[in-house]
Structures are given as structure tokens and as C-alpha cells.
Design a protein around this motif. Structure first.
Motif, short mmCIF file in Angstrom:
data_model
loop_
_atom_site.label_atom_id
_atom_site.label_comp_id
_atom_site.label_asym_id
_atom_site.label_seq_id
_atom_site.Cartn_x
_atom_site.Cartn_y
_atom_site.Cartn_z
N TYR A 384 -74.29 -9.87 26.34
CA TYR A 384 -73.11 -9.08 26.70
C TYR A 384 -71.92 -9.98 27.00
O TYR A 384 -70.80 -9.73 26.53
N VAL A 385 -72.16 -11.05 27.77
CA VAL A 385 -71.08 -11.97 28.13
C VAL A 385 -70.48 -12.61 26.88
O VAL A 385 -69.25 -12.70 26.74
N TYR A 386 -71.35 -13.02 25.95
CA TYR A 386 -70.83 -13.61 24.71
C TYR A 386 -70.00 -12.58 23.94
O TYR A 386 -68.89 -12.88 23.49
N GLY A 387 -70.53 -11.37 23.77
CA GLY A 387 -69.82 -10.37 22.99
C GLY A 387 -68.46 -10.04 23.57
O GLY A 387 -67.45 -9.99 22.84
N VAL A 388 -68.39 -9.83 24.88
CA VAL A 388 -67.12 -9.49 25.53
C VAL A 388 -66.14 -10.66 25.45
O VAL A 388 -64.96 -10.48 25.13
N THR A 389 -66.63 -11.87 25.73
CA THR A 389 -65.75 -13.04 25.73
C THR A 389 -65.19 -13.32 24.35
O THR A 389 -63.99 -13.55 24.18
N ALA A 390 -66.05 -13.31 23.35
CA ALA A 390 -65.59 -13.59 21.98
C ALA A 390 -64.65 -12.50 21.49
O ALA A 390 -63.63 -12.78 20.85
N TYR A 391 -64.97 -11.24 21.79
CA TYR A 391 -64.14 -10.13 21.31
C TYR A 391 -62.75 -10.17 21.92
O TYR A 391 -61.75 -9.94 21.23
N LEU A 392 -62.67 -10.46 23.22
CA LEU A 392 -61.38 -10.42 23.90
C LEU A 392 -60.57 -11.70 23.74
O LEU A 392 -59.34 -11.65 23.69
N THR A 393 -61.24 -12.85 23.66
CA THR A 393 -60.50 -14.12 23.68
C THR A 393 -60.54 -14.89 22.38
O THR A 393 -59.80 -15.86 22.22
N ALA A 446 -76.30 -3.23 28.28
CA ALA A 446 -75.23 -4.22 28.16
C ALA A 446 -75.43 -5.10 26.93
O ALA A 446 -74.47 -5.42 26.21
N ALA A 447 -76.68 -5.51 26.67
CA ALA A 447 -76.96 -6.33 25.49
C ALA A 447 -76.62 -5.59 24.20
O ALA A 447 -76.12 -6.19 23.24
N ALA A 448 -76.88 -4.29 24.18
CA ALA A 448 -76.54 -3.49 22.99
C ALA A 448 -75.03 -3.48 22.76
O ALA A 448 -74.56 -3.63 21.63
N ILE A 449 -74.27 -3.34 23.85
CA ILE A 449 -72.81 -3.39 23.73
C ILE A 449 -72.36 -4.76 23.24
O ILE A 449 -71.50 -4.89 22.36
N GLY A 450 -72.96 -5.81 23.82
CA GLY A 450 -72.61 -7.16 23.40
C GLY A 450 -72.91 -7.41 21.93
O GLY A 450 -72.14 -8.07 21.23
N ALA A 451 -74.02 -6.86 21.44
CA ALA A 451 -74.38 -7.03 20.03
C ALA A 451 -73.38 -6.34 19.12
O ALA A 451 -72.99 -6.88 18.07
#
Length: 468
Positions: A384-393, A446-451
Motif C-alpha cells: 500500500y505504501v509503495y502504491g500510494v507513494t509512487a502514484y502521488l509522487t 490496503a494491499a489491494a488498493i496499493g496493487a
């Protein structure tokens, strides 16, 4: 001396121009206002839950110390800058070869600039966030002034400690291990005593003796940290070895090997990843200990460590993208989806083994059965942290998170997952089965959202780069 003053002023101007050109003057200057508002809201909400003001103040000092430790790792970036391995950069800190200033002196001015910068745009707004509490009588004006000084000192203590460790590491790796091991033993053996030797101790004991005891170690570290720092004098970077590249490429492809090589060849190598997560591991351990003592609640170490270590993998994403200039990839016959797949593999290759190692280390103090939950939660929340960070930044995490609106969105996204997980950790003592089930369910969701975000990040940043 005059040259140092000129450099200091120019670096401040350079910092301001860089951020205002990225975000605009108004959006950048709104950032301190946002920080103050968040602190006010957080203190108010914690007060509604019955949290004592002393606990809120202690938490602020702890968070600021952690942030200072992270900022202090600029020493690693500074060493790379002086070796000219940071790419197409023209900041003053990179100009050791063209100015009549030593590398150590140049980095010292740069770090002083950072301290002043964060004091104005981060630490002072934090203090301002407590002003409404002074108005309603929850905090005295004297304690507010003391808070302003001690959180500034705490930030400086964190930055100086981190830079000192970087300097010691440049001379002896064994000495770093010995110092860190000594501090860890001290934290678990005499946590209260150690606090008295930090600026927070001066806040708790505002007598002359308490102030001297809390400030002297900070002064010593501020003097020692630039002296022990050993900048690289070599004009060449580490030699490229095709065998190493091929071994790393076996983990995915060349776009996976590149960030891994960049991390291993930069100052600190992969140990800076371990250091970044290690700082958060220490903070989490101390928080668990204090919560257990203050509330007589036995939180779940597995859920807490799994959550907080996963949140800390944001720093790993910083390391695997720190040398990137996004537009350079437009010159290559690959899409941004392939670039981010490589970043994702490198991110997990570096972060997952490190997080698991810290969970194993926690087994010396916490039940192994409890920590097994962390082995489930940590990788899921990391996705989840990777997905959110990469998507936003995208590939500019360090720069874009100083954008107020983006910072708020990123913080809200992490809090949406971290808050219920930490509540579940606190509720574990009264309802272990239900708390664990809720924590795992939240982590899977959360992992599903991150994926999903991970699959969309490539096309998103491809469009944005093409539109520029």
C-alpha cells in the motif's frame, strides 16, 4: 568566515527559489500554516480521548527527533554530491571543486542552512500549533516558549546524531555497530535516564541543572559531527562491474538493477536503508514501552511493528528514486510502466528483508507468537505504501512532498490505514482474536488498493511527462 556567511545566505535563497519554482510562492508559504493547523487539530483530538498534555508534548519531541535523524542522513547525499554522482544538479553544495571551500566546510554550511530552514518552516509552525492550547489554559506561555526551544534542540540533536554516525561509518563500520548497540541497550535499560540527556529532559526539568544536562550533549554532537565527517576526496566514482549488474538484473531486468546499483554504489550503500527503518524500529519500541507503562495496556507488538515499519518504507522509496530525473526516461525505448516495475522490485528487494530482520530482532523482547502478525501485516501494508507513494509522487518523492496539498493528501492516505491498525494494536490486550482479524483484513484491503495504484502509476506519469 565572510565566505561562509555568503554561502549561507545564497543557500537559503537557493532553497527558497527551488521550492517556490516547484510549487509557487503561495502554495509553498501555505505549508507552515498547514503544519500548525495539523498540530492544533491533533492536540485537540488527542485531548478528547483523554490523552494528557505531557504525553502529547513527549510525542512531539519523539517525532521531531525521528525527523531530525532522517534529515541528518543528508551527510550521505553530501558525500555523493562531492563525488559528483548525483546527476545533473547545480546546487551550491555540489560546488566543492569550483569554490575555495573545503568539502567538510561546504557541507557544514549546507547542514546549518537546513537547520535554519526547518526551524522557520517546520519547527516554529509546530510550536504555533499549540497557541490555542495556551489560550484555553491547557499549556502555559512559559512552557510554550520552552517547547519552542526544546523541539528545535531535539531536531538538531537528531540531525547531529545521524551525521555523527555517518562520519563514524566513514572511518570504521565496527565503531558504528558498537555505538548503535550501546544506545539500544541504554534505551531498553534506562530509557528515563537517557531522556534527561536530551533537550526534552530540559523541558521536563527547567532548573539550571536540568537545562545544562539536557543541552550539553547536543552542543557536543553539533561540534563533533562536522569534525568526524570524512568527505570523499576521490574524483572518481566506484568502478562499474558488469558481473554485479548481471547478478542484480537476475532479480528482474535492467530497470530493476539500476536503482539497486545506485543505492549500493552511493554512500552508506544498503546500510542506509537498514538505518532508516532502524530509527523507526527504535521509535516504535520506545512507544510500545511507554504506552504499556502509562496505560497498563499490553498492545500487540506484531501489529504495531508491522504497521510502523511498513510506513517507514517510504524512506526506501526515497533511496531508490533519489538519483532520478523523470524526463531522462523519455530518451529510452521503454515506457514509464516498465520503469516503475523496476522501481517496485528494487523497493521490495531492499525493504522486505530489512523489515523482517527487525521483526526477528524484536523477538528478543516480545513474544514470537505475537510478532508473527507483523510478518503478515508488514508486507501487505508495504504494498500500500509503495502504491500510494509512487502514484502521488512519481520519481520525485523528496521534492513533491513539500507541496502542501500533496503532503496533506499523502498524510491522509497513510493515516487512513495506519490509524485503525494502531487502534487494533492497542485493543489486542482485551480482544486479541478480533483485533488480529481486523488488522489482517485492513492490511489485505490496503494491499489491494496499493496493487491497483501500482498498475496505474506508469500510465499516469507517462501522460504527465508527455504533457510537460
Amino acid at each position: 568566515m565572510r565566505l561562509n556567511r555568503v554561502l549561507f545566505r545564497r543557500m537559503l535563497v537557493e532553497e527558497f527559489r527551488m521550492h517556490t519554482s516547484l510549487f509557487g510562492v503561495r502554495r509553498f508559504l501555505f505549508f507552515p500554516v498547514f503544519v500548525a493547523a495539523v498540530v492544533t487539530a491533533g492536540a485537540w483530538l488527542l485531548g478528547l480521548t483523554g490523552t494528557a498534555m505531557e504525553t502529547v508534548v513527549a510525542g512531539i519531541h519523539l517525532l521531531v527527533f525521528f525527523f531530525g535523524l532522517q534529515v541528518g542522513t543528508a551527510g550521505l547525499i553530501g558525500r555523493d554530491a562531492m563525488r559528483n554522482v548525483l546527476g545533473e544538479m547545480t546546487l551550491l553544495v555540489f560546488s566543492a571543486r569550483t569554490l575555495p571551500v573545503s568539502r567538510r566546510q561546504l557541507l557544514s554550511v549546507f547542514l546549518l542552512k537546513d537547520l535554519v530552514y526547518y526551524f522557520a518552516f517546520f519547527l516554529t509552525p509546530i510550536t504555533a500549533g499549540f497557541l490555542p492550547l495556551v489560550a484555553v489554559g491547557e499549556l502555559s506561555a512559559t512552557n510554550l516558549a520552552a517547547l519552542w526551544l526544546t523541539i528545535t534542540g531535539t531536531f538538531a540533536l537528531g540531525a547531529a546524531s545521524s551525521l555523527t554516525l555517518v562520519g563514524i561509518a566513514s572511518r570504521s563500520k565496527a565503531a558504528v555497530v558498537a555505538v548503535v548497540a550501546g544506545v539500544v541497550v541504554g534505551i531498553f535499560a534506562e530509557a528515563v535516564t537517557l531522556v534527561s540527556y536530551a533537550p526534552y529532559g530540559a523541558y521536563l526539568d527547567q532548573t539550571p541543572t536540568g537545562v545544562v544536562t539536557g543541552v550539553v550533549p547536543l552542543i557536543v554532537l553539533l561540534v563533533v559531527s562536522p569534525l568526524v565527517f570524512k568527505p570523499t576526496a576521490s574524483r572518481s566514482v566506484r568502478r562499474f562491474e558488469s558481473g554485479q549488474f548481471n547478478r542484480l538484473r537476475s532479480l528482474g531486468d535492467g530497470l530493476t538493477a539500476r536503482p539497486l546499483l545506485e543505492v549500493t554504489r552511493s554512500s552508506g550503500s544498503v546500510w542506509k536503508v537498514a538505518f532508516s527503518l532502524g530509527v523507526l524500529f527504535g521509535v516504535a519500541a520506545l512507544l510500545l514501552d511507554r504506552v504499556a507503562v502509562a496505560t497498563r495496556i499490553e498492545p500487540s507488538a506484531g501489529i504495531a511493528f508491522g504497521t510502523l515499519l511498513a510506513l517507514g518504507t517510504f524512506t526506501t522509496y526515497n533511496w531508490v528514486t533519489q538519483f532520478d530525473e523523470p524526463r531522462e526516461y523519455l530518451r529510452y525505448p521503454v515506457g514509464m510502466s516498465a520503469v516503475f516495475r523496476g522501481k517496485r522490485r528494487a523497493f521490495f528487494v531492499l525493504s522486505l528483508p530489512t523489515g523482517v530482520a527487525y521483526l526477528a530482532l524484536a523477538a528478543f523482547w516480545y513474544p514470537v507468537v505475537d510478532l508473527l502478525a507483523g510478518l503478515i501485516i508488514f508486507p501487505l501494508v508495504s504494498v500500500y505504501v509503495y502504491g500510494v507513494t509512487a502514484y502521488l509522487t512519481g520519481l520525485s518523492a523528496n521534492e513533491l512532498l513539500f507541496d502542501t496539498s500533496l503532503f496533506a493528501a499523502y498524510g491522509a492516505a497513510l493515516a487512513a490505514v495506519a490509524t485503525p491498525l494502531l487502534v487494533a494494536a492497542l485493543a489486542y490486550g482485551t480482544a486479541p482474536g478480533r483485533s488480529l482479524g481486523v488488522a489482517v483484513a485492513i492490511s489485505v484491503f490496503a494491499a489491494a488498493i496499493g496493487a491497483v495504484l501500482s498498475r496505474r502509476v506508469g500510465p499516469r506519469w507517462q501522460r504527465r511527462l508527455r504533457a510537460e
